[in-house]
Every structure is written in structure tokens, then in C-alpha cells.
Design an enzyme around this catalytic site. Structure first.
Site, PDB file in Angstrom:
ATOM      1  N   LYS A   3       0.826  -1.214   0.000  1.00  0.00           N
ATOM      2  CA  LYS A   3       0.000   0.000   0.000  1.00  0.00           C
ATOM      3  C   LYS A   3       0.860   1.265   0.000  1.00  0.00           C
ATOM      4  O   LYS A   3       2.061   1.221   0.278  1.00  0.00           O
ATOM      5  CB  LYS A   3      -0.937  -0.037   1.209  1.00  0.00           C
ATOM      6  CG  LYS A   3      -1.956  -1.190   1.147  1.00  0.00           C
ATOM      7  CD  LYS A   3      -3.020  -1.001   2.209  1.00  0.00           C
ATOM      8  CE  LYS A   3      -4.043  -2.122   2.143  1.00  0.00           C
ATOM      9  NZ  LYS A   3      -5.153  -1.897   3.090  1.00  0.00           N
ATOM     10  N   TYR A  43     -12.251  -1.827  -4.195  1.00  0.00           N
ATOM     11  CA  TYR A  43     -12.805  -2.015  -2.855  1.00  0.00           C
ATOM     12  C   TYR A  43     -14.330  -1.935  -2.849  1.00  0.00           C
ATOM     13  O   TYR A  43     -14.933  -1.632  -1.809  1.00  0.00           O
ATOM     14  CB  TYR A  43     -12.218  -0.980  -1.903  1.00  0.00           C
ATOM     15  CG  TYR A  43     -10.821  -1.351  -1.390  1.00  0.00           C
ATOM     16  CD1 TYR A  43     -10.624  -2.509  -0.639  1.00  0.00           C
ATOM     17  CD2 TYR A  43      -9.711  -0.553  -1.652  1.00  0.00           C
ATOM     18  CE1 TYR A  43      -9.369  -2.860  -0.161  1.00  0.00           C
ATOM     19  CE2 TYR A  43      -8.448  -0.890  -1.174  1.00  0.00           C
ATOM     20  CZ  TYR A  43      -8.288  -2.040  -0.429  1.00  0.00           C
ATOM     21  OH  TYR A  43      -7.041  -2.388   0.057  1.00  0.00           O
ATOM     22  N   ASN A 106      -2.162   0.273   6.574  1.00  0.00           N
ATOM     23  CA  ASN A 106      -1.734  -1.017   7.123  1.00  0.00           C
ATOM     24  C   ASN A 106      -0.811  -1.796   6.188  1.00  0.00           C
ATOM     25  O   ASN A 106      -0.747  -3.020   6.235  1.00  0.00           O
ATOM     26  CB  ASN A 106      -2.941  -1.850   7.599  1.00  0.00           C
ATOM     27  CG  ASN A 106      -3.838  -2.310   6.478  1.00  0.00           C
ATOM     28  OD1 ASN A 106      -3.680  -1.894   5.332  1.00  0.00           O
ATOM     29  ND2 ASN A 106      -4.782  -3.179   6.789  1.00  0.00           N
ATOM     30  N   HIS A 109      -2.128  -5.455   1.472  1.00  0.00           N
ATOM     31  CA  HIS A 109      -3.426  -6.109   1.311  1.00  0.00           C
ATOM     32  C   HIS A 109      -3.186  -7.520   0.783  1.00  0.00           C
ATOM     33  O   HIS A 109      -2.312  -7.725  -0.056  1.00  0.00           O
ATOM     34  CB  HIS A 109      -4.292  -5.338   0.304  1.00  0.00           C
ATOM     35  CG  HIS A 109      -5.487  -6.098  -0.189  1.00  0.00           C
ATOM     36  ND1 HIS A 109      -6.662  -6.161   0.519  1.00  0.00           N
ATOM     37  CD2 HIS A 109      -5.665  -6.854  -1.301  1.00  0.00           C
ATOM     38  CE1 HIS A 109      -7.522  -6.922  -0.156  1.00  0.00           C
ATOM     39  NE2 HIS A 109      -6.947  -7.345  -1.254  1.00  0.00           N
ATOM     40  N   GLU A 120      -8.816 -10.194  -8.155  1.00  0.00           N
ATOM     41  CA  GLU A 120      -7.915  -9.069  -7.864  1.00  0.00           C
ATOM     42  C   GLU A 120      -6.655  -9.136  -8.731  1.00  0.00           C
ATOM     43  O   GLU A 120      -6.124  -8.097  -9.142  1.00  0.00           O
ATOM     44  CB  GLU A 120      -7.581  -9.044  -6.367  1.00  0.00           C
ATOM     45  CG  GLU A 120      -8.818  -8.715  -5.538  1.00  0.00           C
ATOM     46  CD  GLU A 120      -8.603  -8.728  -4.033  1.00  0.00           C
ATOM     47  OE1 GLU A 120      -9.544  -8.387  -3.316  1.00  0.00           O
ATOM     48  OE2 GLU A 120      -7.485  -9.091  -3.582  1.00  0.00           O
TER      49      GLU A 120
HETATM   50  P1  CMP Z   1      -7.544  -4.459   3.366  1.00  0.00           P
HETATM   51  O1  CMP Z   1      -7.063  -5.820   3.686  1.00  0.00           O
HETATM   52  O2  CMP Z   1      -6.897  -3.769   2.229  1.00  0.00           O
HETATM   53  O3  CMP Z   1      -9.128  -4.476   3.122  1.00  0.00           O
HETATM   54  C1  CMP Z   1      -9.953  -3.340   3.343  1.00  0.00           C
HETATM   55  C2  CMP Z   1      -9.236  -2.229   4.021  1.00  0.00           C
HETATM   56  O4  CMP Z   1     -10.031  -1.237   4.632  1.00  0.00           O
HETATM   57  C3  CMP Z   1      -8.418  -2.787   5.163  1.00  0.00           C
HETATM   58  O5  CMP Z   1      -7.330  -3.539   4.677  1.00  0.00           O
HETATM   59  C4  CMP Z   1      -8.058  -1.529   5.940  1.00  0.00           C
HETATM   60  O6  CMP Z   1      -6.846  -0.950   5.523  1.00  0.00           O
HETATM   61  C5  CMP Z   1      -9.182  -0.564   5.572  1.00  0.00           C
HETATM   62  N1  CMP Z   1      -9.922  -0.124   6.739  1.00  0.00           N
HETATM   63  C6  CMP Z   1      -9.980   1.147   7.175  1.00  0.00           C
HETATM   64  N2  CMP Z   1     -10.748   1.235   8.257  1.00  0.00           N
HETATM   65  C7  CMP Z   1     -11.175  -0.010   8.547  1.00  0.00           C
HETATM   66  C8  CMP Z   1     -11.988  -0.562   9.574  1.00  0.00           C
HETATM   67  N3  CMP Z   1     -12.530   0.169  10.549  1.00  0.00           N
HETATM   68  N4  CMP Z   1     -12.210  -1.907   9.556  1.00  0.00           N
HETATM   69  C9  CMP Z   1     -11.678  -2.673   8.578  1.00  0.00           C
HETATM   70  N5  CMP Z   1     -10.883  -2.196   7.569  1.00  0.00           N
HETATM   71  C10 CMP Z   1     -10.639  -0.873   7.567  1.00  0.00           C
END
Ligand code: CMP
Length: 128
Positions: A3, A43, A106, A109, A120
Site C-alpha cells: 500500500k 474495494y 496497514n 493487502h 484481484e
Molecule cells: P484491506 O485488507 O486492504 O481491506 C480493506 C481495508 O479497509 C483494510 O485492509 C483496511 O486498511 C481498511 N480499513 C480502514 N478502516 C477499517 C476498519 N474500521 N475496519 C476494517 N478495515 C478498515
């Protein structure tokens, strides 16, 4: 997908090294900046969530590194390798524990099923 936070902070090499050490073969890799429309499509499953707009804004703020990776039991093992979505809950030694800053920023992904991995992967690498 590495990311924008992790790419901007120069963690690409360390993350890829951790992925390769875990036994993954890189089948395809590129670096790009998603458009708002691409992020919203990628998303789309989260479009009703309160964090959707913020997630799309974050995912388009810089370059990302999508990859197609290959290994036995790849999806399940990758989720263990990257750790919990919220780095505060991520296990020691996981990629998110090592490099993520928040639930949104984070670092990485991973697809959550073989079916989504195919969808994806085709999103970023049509025809691979
Ligand atoms: P990812 O695995 O990329 O899938 C969806 C993303 O939404 C997740 O990682 C997080 O980075 C993002 N996200 C932001 N806020 C939240 C939240 N409250 N709960 C879950 N995912 C979140």
C-alpha cells in the site's frame, strides 16, 4: 498489494524479502497509482462501510505495488504472513506488525479467498 504508506516509506524491499523468504514466487509485479475510480472498483465490496471514502482517498494518495504470488496454500498462508487488519492486533513478526501504522495505513493487502485472488489479480494484470 503493497500500500501507499509502505511504498512511500521505503519498505518495499523489506516486505518483498519477507514474502520471498516465506516461499512465495512472484509471478507478476508492477508499480502504479490508482485513480479514484479504480480504488472504488477494487474495494467495491466495502462501499457501504463508513471508512470507504477514506480508504479510497488513502489508496490513491501514492503508488502501490500489486503482485501476483504463487505458493501452495497461498491465500491462507499469506493472511498469516501479513497479520491482522489492525496492526495493533497483528502478531509479532508479521508484515503489518513490522510496517503498518494504523488500520487504514496497514502496509499491505492480501486476497481473502482463491476466488478473490483471481479477481484481484486480473484487476491489475489482465491476461496473466
Ligand atoms: P484491506 O485488507 O486492504 O481491506 C480493506 C481495508 O479497509 C483494510 O485492509 C483496511 O486498511 C481498511 N480499513 C480502514 N478502516 C477499517 C476498519 N474500521 N475496519 C476494517 N478495515 C478498515
Amino acid at each position: 498489494m503493497i500500500k501507499p504508506d509502505a511504498v512511500a516509506e521505503g519498505h518495499t524491499g523489506a516486505i518483498i524479502q519477507q514474502i520471498e523468504k516465506a516461499g512465495y514466487k512472484i509471478i507478476a509485479l508492477t508499480k502504479l497509482q490508482m485513480s479514484p475510480a479504480q480504488a472504488a472498483e477494487f474495494y467495491a465490496v466495502h462501499q457501504a462501510r463508513p471508512f470507504f471514502q477514506s480508504l479510497c482517498d488513502f489508496m490513491t494518495m501514492g503508488e502501490i505495488i500489486p503482485m501476483i504470488l504463487e505458493k501452495e496454500n497461498a491465500v491462507e498462508d499469506f493472511r498469516k504472513l501479513i497479520g491482522s487488519t489492525n496492526p495493533a492486533d497483528a502478531a509479532e513478526g508479521t508484515i503489518r506488525k513490522n510496517f503498518a501504522k494504523s488500520i487504514e495505513a496497514n502496509a499491505i493487502h492480501g486476497s481473502d479467498s482463491d476466488e478473490n485472488a483471481a479477481i484481484e489479480g486480473a484487476f491489475f494484470f489482465p491476461g496473466v
